[in-house]
Design a protein around this motif. Structure first.
Motif, PDB file in Angstrom:
ATOM      1  N   GLN A   1      65.263  17.617 -11.346  1.00 39.75           N
ATOM      2  CA  GLN A   1      64.500  18.790 -11.734  1.00 39.75           C
ATOM      3  C   GLN A   1      63.177  18.336 -12.332  1.00 39.75           C
TER       4      GLN A   1
ATOM      5  N   LEU B   1      52.482  18.134 -19.936  1.00 35.81           N
ATOM      6  CA  LEU B   1      53.438  17.033 -19.846  1.00 35.81           C
ATOM      7  C   LEU B   1      54.420  17.355 -18.730  1.00 35.81           C
TER       8      LEU B   1
ATOM      9  N   TYR C   1      59.962  19.626 -14.733  1.00 35.92           N
ATOM     10  CA  TYR C   1      59.550  20.594 -15.731  1.00 35.92           C
ATOM     11  C   TYR C   1      58.104  20.304 -16.131  1.00 35.92           C
TER      12      TYR C   1
ATOM     13  N   GLY D   1      60.754  12.134 -23.895  1.00 38.35           N
ATOM     14  CA  GLY D   1      61.403  13.256 -23.235  1.00 38.35           C
ATOM     15  C   GLY D   1      62.571  13.740 -24.080  1.00 38.35           C
TER      16      GLY D   1
ATOM     17  N   PHE E   1      66.533  12.924 -19.068  1.00 42.50           N
ATOM     18  CA  PHE E   1      65.092  13.100 -18.924  1.00 42.50           C
ATOM     19  C   PHE E   1      64.359  11.768 -18.925  1.00 42.50           C
TER      20      PHE E   1
ATOM     21  N   LEU F   1      65.440  21.304 -29.151  1.00 42.96           N
ATOM     22  CA  LEU F   1      65.377  22.229 -28.025  1.00 42.96           C
ATOM     23  C   LEU F   1      66.766  22.714 -27.656  1.00 42.96           C
TER      24      LEU F   1
ATOM     25  N   GLN G   1      55.703  20.948 -19.597  1.00 41.64           N
ATOM     26  CA  GLN G   1      55.777  21.341 -20.992  1.00 41.64           C
ATOM     27  C   GLN G   1      54.375  21.339 -21.597  1.00 41.64           C
TER      28      GLN G   1
ATOM     29  N   LYS H   1      60.501  10.019 -19.849  1.00 35.63           N
ATOM     30  CA  LYS H   1      59.624  10.202 -20.999  1.00 35.63           C
ATOM     31  C   LYS H   1      58.423  11.087 -20.685  1.00 35.63           C
TER      32      LYS H   1
ATOM     33  N   LEU I   1      60.899  25.053 -16.127  1.00 32.85           N
ATOM     34  CA  LEU I   1      61.370  24.529 -14.855  1.00 32.85           C
ATOM     35  C   LEU I   1      60.391  24.863 -13.722  1.00 32.85           C
TER      36      LEU I   1
ATOM     37  N   LEU J   1      57.784  16.437 -16.851  1.00 31.72           N
ATOM     38  CA  LEU J   1      59.052  15.760 -17.102  1.00 31.72           C
ATOM     39  C   LEU J   1      59.945  15.845 -15.880  1.00 31.72           C
TER      40      LEU J   1
ATOM     41  N   GLY K   1      64.445  27.011 -24.468  1.00 33.21           N
ATOM     42  CA  GLY K   1      63.745  27.790 -25.463  1.00 33.21           C
ATOM     43  C   GLY K   1      62.501  27.046 -25.927  1.00 33.21           C
TER      44      GLY K   1
ATOM     45  N   GLY L   1      53.856  22.764 -28.188  1.00 26.48           N
ATOM     46  CA  GLY L   1      54.475  23.841 -28.950  1.00 26.48           C
ATOM     47  C   GLY L   1      55.426  24.707 -28.159  1.00 26.48           C
ATOM     48  N   GLU L   2      55.686  24.337 -26.916  1.00 18.69           N
ATOM     49  CA  GLU L   2      56.582  25.131 -26.083  1.00 18.69           C
ATOM     50  C   GLU L   2      57.693  24.271 -25.515  1.00 18.69           C
ATOM     51  N   GLY L   3      58.744  24.927 -25.029  1.00 13.42           N
ATOM     52  CA  GLY L   3      59.804  24.197 -24.376  1.00 13.42           C
ATOM     53  C   GLY L   3      59.444  23.894 -22.928  1.00 13.42           C
ATOM     54  N   PRO L   4      60.173  22.978 -22.300  1.00 12.00           N
ATOM     55  CA  PRO L   4      59.919  22.674 -20.884  1.00 12.00           C
ATOM     56  C   PRO L   4      60.174  23.901 -20.008  1.00 12.00           C
TER      57      PRO L   4
END
Lengths: 116, 111
Positions: free
Chosen positions: B33, B86, B35, A42, B101, A91, B37, B103, B45, B88, A108, B40-43
């Protein structure tokens, strides 16, 4: 509206080189965070800004890492003398401020850094 | 040091099945929270829960915050291939403090 943007999306560099990673937060968000995500893990906190000042830099692994946010908007994460162990996805997230107790963070797409 | 443990680490199920993933800590958090993911991208929400015992639903996803605010669960009903990703969980303390966070749970939904 526009989300958090990060450039470059990918960066390959040689061991020992210097790199800069840029983050453009959501307009109006005063809090900005940098996290690092290694494969299978994470995100791990690096540093957090409230406005122009670093409110908490306890996650920076060593003094090769430094970040700035001179005008309270765009931030740059700087890594000196890169090592192979620095390879990860970096990130950036931003969050609004206000009188509420809890603030959601918006991420992002990340910069994938590979040190060869 | 606050830690969050997620289980299972990996989960592969058939489309249409139900599943639950867990997020546990020995520490109390002000908020939890969740998330999702994708590669290739960010988490992204999904939800924030702030009150002990709180349950929030987002279409086929149900999120629960434990009474003691130390644990949370995510239940997905009738999983679809688009749920693959994924997941999170992240614990927050008051104000703008950084998130802690887990894992993650890597979910694969097979058609």
């Amino acid at each position: 509206g526009a989300g958090v943007s990060q450039t470059p999306s990918n960066k390959v560099t040689e061991k020992g080189k210097y790199v800069e990673l840029r983050c453009d937060p959501i307009s109006g968000h005063t809090a900005l965070y940098w996290y690092r995500q290694s494969l299978g893990q994470g995100p791990e906190f690096l540093i957090y800004f409230q406005g122009t000042g670093a409110a908490d830099d306890s996650g920076l692994p060593n003094d090769r890492f430094f970040a700035v946010r001179p005008e309270g908007s765009v931030s740059t994460l700087k890594i000196q003398r890169t090592e192979r162990g620095d390879s990860a996805v970096y990130l950036c997230a931003s969050s609004p401020s206000g009188s509420r107790g809890t603030y959601e963070q918006y991420f992002g797409p990340g910069t994938r850094l590979t040190v060869t | 040091t606050q830690l969050l443990e997620q289980s299972p680490q990996f989960l592969s199920i058939q489309e249409g099945e139900n599943l639950t993933v867990y997020c546990n800590s020995s520490s109390v958090f002000s908020s939890l929270q969740w998330y999702r993911q994708e590669p290739g991208e960010g988490p992204v929400l999904l939800v924030t829960v702030v009150t002990g015992g709180e349950v929030k639903k987002l279409k086929r996803l149900t999120f629960q915050f434990g009474d003691a605010r130390k644990d949370s669960s995510l239940h997905i009903t009738a999983a679809q291939t688009g749920d693959t990703g994924l997941y999170l969980c992240a614990g927050g303390n008051s104000g703008n403090t950084p998130l802690v966070f887990g894992k993650g749970t890597r979910l694969s939904v097979i058609a």
